[in-house]
Design a protein around this motif. Structure first.
Motif, PDB file in Angstrom:
ATOM      1  N   ARG A 179       0.836  -1.207   0.000  1.00 53.94           N
ATOM      2  CA  ARG A 179       0.000   0.000   0.000  1.00 53.94           C
ATOM      3  C   ARG A 179       0.869   1.256   0.000  1.00 53.94           C
ATOM      4  O   ARG A 179       0.546   2.243  -0.665  1.00 53.94           O
ATOM      5  N   LEU A 182       2.263   1.471  -3.633  1.00 56.14           N
ATOM      6  CA  LEU A 182       1.349   1.605  -4.765  1.00 56.14           C
ATOM      7  C   LEU A 182       0.163   2.526  -4.508  1.00 56.14           C
ATOM      8  O   LEU A 182      -0.488   2.962  -5.456  1.00 56.14           O
ATOM      9  N   TYR A 185      -5.180   0.494  -5.221  1.00 58.18           N
ATOM     10  CA  TYR A 185      -4.968  -0.076  -6.555  1.00 58.18           C
ATOM     11  C   TYR A 185      -5.976  -1.164  -6.899  1.00 58.18           C
ATOM     12  O   TYR A 185      -6.468  -1.891  -6.038  1.00 58.18           O
ATOM     13  N   LEU A 187      -6.016  -4.568  -8.996  1.00 56.34           N
ATOM     14  CA  LEU A 187      -5.012  -5.562  -9.363  1.00 56.34           C
ATOM     15  C   LEU A 187      -5.573  -6.559 -10.360  1.00 56.34           C
ATOM     16  O   LEU A 187      -6.739  -6.951 -10.275  1.00 56.34           O
ATOM     17  N   TYR A 205      -9.886   1.269 -17.163  1.00 57.89           N
ATOM     18  CA  TYR A 205      -9.093   2.032 -16.187  1.00 57.89           C
ATOM     19  C   TYR A 205      -9.084   3.519 -16.539  1.00 57.89           C
ATOM     20  O   TYR A 205      -9.204   4.377 -15.652  1.00 57.89           O
ATOM     21  N   VAL A 215      -6.436   6.152  -8.026  1.00 59.43           N
ATOM     22  CA  VAL A 215      -6.362   4.688  -8.045  1.00 59.43           C
ATOM     23  C   VAL A 215      -5.450   4.225  -9.174  1.00 59.43           C
ATOM     24  O   VAL A 215      -5.562   4.692 -10.307  1.00 59.43           O
ATOM     25  N   ARG A 216      -4.562   3.301  -8.852  1.00 60.40           N
ATOM     26  CA  ARG A 216      -3.661   2.748  -9.859  1.00 60.40           C
ATOM     27  C   ARG A 216      -4.189   1.409 -10.369  1.00 60.40           C
ATOM     28  O   ARG A 216      -4.910   0.702  -9.663  1.00 60.40           O
ATOM     29  N   VAL A 218      -2.631  -2.128 -11.391  1.00 60.35           N
ATOM     30  CA  VAL A 218      -1.410  -2.903 -11.182  1.00 60.35           C
ATOM     31  C   VAL A 218      -1.584  -4.255 -11.871  1.00 60.35           C
ATOM     32  O   VAL A 218      -2.593  -4.941 -11.678  1.00 60.35           O
ATOM     33  N   PRO A 246      -0.349   2.424 -16.106  1.00 59.48           N
ATOM     34  CA  PRO A 246      -0.469   1.280 -15.204  1.00 59.48           C
ATOM     35  C   PRO A 246       0.904   0.830 -14.685  1.00 59.48           C
ATOM     36  O   PRO A 246       1.932   1.062 -15.331  1.00 59.48           O
ATOM     37  N   ALA A 264      -4.906  -5.349  -2.315  1.00 54.47           N
ATOM     38  CA  ALA A 264      -5.624  -4.677  -3.407  1.00 54.47           C
ATOM     39  C   ALA A 264      -6.999  -4.203  -2.940  1.00 54.47           C
ATOM     40  O   ALA A 264      -7.628  -4.813  -2.077  1.00 54.47           O
TER      41      ALA A 264
END
Length: 361
Positions: A179, A182, A185, A187, A205, A215-216, A218, A246, A264
């Motif tokens: 966390r 990243l 996220y 995932l 995304y 928010v990513r 991954v 990403p 995640a």
């Protein structure tokens, strides 16, 4: 019972994960199990330690010339494994994929999912690996239905197990480390390839970022025999057009994967074709909300424990809903579903099936 389980790689793809877990569960029941596979790129062992009760036979498979095509590499894989494997000591020879089924001779075959190849040598290998085995197992009824409809073959359905405790119980420090690295996220595990629906997830995304800019996305995993460089290039070009970046982790260490999954905010599984969805079941074991492609097989396997989407717009909406809404009932249902899928039950199902084959086994 002396059992040979044949795979095609030492790397962490779903079929290889399945093979090792099944081998260990069969050995725990007192069976004599040997796993045969190819050691690509100098590999002398699997991606993780294997219980010492399981014998391991890794056949060296040196890299081919730079210009070797995928089809040529697969044909060379079959030839290499066939030359090394001797079926005579075994009561059951069980191939887990197209390559090993072509190499094994008479065998039981698990059809994890059905592919559609356009190159002649791959299409021929795929066909032989379906029609020549004398008995078939599928990990879901949906794939068994495809096998029946397309080839008139009746398969035994034995669902996957899942390493429930490994994903359900992870260290707070390890989760916090992911966390911290990243942030929040989404995932997915399985790499960037057509079957995994990677371009659709990228589009989703970009839409999600409009309302969830922090928010990513991954992406972990991605070991494969196939050449997806063209698809990866299109994916990267589209990411640049959408102005999204990403995080592509590649292969994650076996000890690190459970905490990556458990940390995640939501797990995305937009595959266009699957046989079961083991990575998604592992996410449920970790208590992570799950959004999957609306496919018959994934409806069968995940039922009310997942949210379903078809288009990138649907996927973005469901991911956003999962991020915004805490649903303890669905989370509890997901954990309970994952806990019911044990490798012990899978192994017992396999033994019953092997014994039912009579003189074939």
């Amino acid at each position: 019972m002396k059992i040979a389980l044949l795979s095609y790689s030492t790397k962490p793809r779903g079929g290889v994960v399945h093979t090792l877990a099944l081998a260990e569960a069969l050995a725990a029941l007192g069976e004599d199990v040997t796993v045969w596979t190819l050691g690509r790129g100098g590999d002398a062992g699997f991606f993780r330690p294997v219980h010492p009760a399981v014998r391991i036979q890794i056949v060296p498979f040196p890299d081919g010339p730079p210009e070797e095509s995928v089809g040529a590499r697969i044909l060379r894989s079959i030839t290499t494994l066939r030359a090394a494997f001797d079926p005579t000591p075994y009561d059951v020879v069980h191939a887990q994929d197209c390559i090993s089924a072509n190499a094994a001779g008479p065998c039981v075959r698990t059809v994890h999912h059905l592919d559609h190849f356009t190159t002649p040598e791959l299409a021929a290998c795929h066909e032989r690996a379906i029609v020549e085995p004398y008995a078939h197992i599928c990990v879901s009824a949906a794939v068994a239905g495809e096998l029946a409809a397309g080839w008139g073959i009746e398969a035994q359905v034995i669902p996957n197990g899942v390493a429930y405790d490994r994903f359900a119980v992870t260290g707070p420090a390890e989760r916090a480390s992911w966390r911290s690295r990243l942030g929040p996220y989404v995932l997915t595990v399985g790499g960037i390839e057509p079957r995994k629906g990677s371009l659709d997830l990228l589009e989703a995304y970009a839409l999600l970022r409009a309302t969830r800019p922090g928010v990513r996305l991954v992406i972990a995993g991605g070991e494969t025999l196939f050449d997806y460089r063209g698809y990866r290039a299109r994916w990267e070009a589209r990411a640049a057009e959408l102005a999204v970046e990403p995080v592509v982790l590649g292969q994650v260490g076996e000890d690190e994967l459970p905490s990556l999954v458990a940390a995640a905010d939501v797990f995305a599984f937009p595959s266009l074709k699957e046989g079961f969805g083991l990575a998604a079941m592992e996410a449920l074991a970790a208590g992570v909300p799950l959004v999957v492609r609306d496919l018959p097989v994934l409806r069968e396997v995940f039922g009310e424990a997942a949210q379903f989407a078809t288009t990138p717009e649907d996927l973005a909406a469901e991911l956003g809903h999962a991020l915004a809404t805490e649903n303890p009932d669905r989370r509890s249902a997901g954990r309970a579903l994952a806990a019911r899928h044990t490798w012990d039950a899978a192994a017992r199902g396999h033994l019953d099936f092997y014994r039912s084959l009579g003189t074939h086994a």
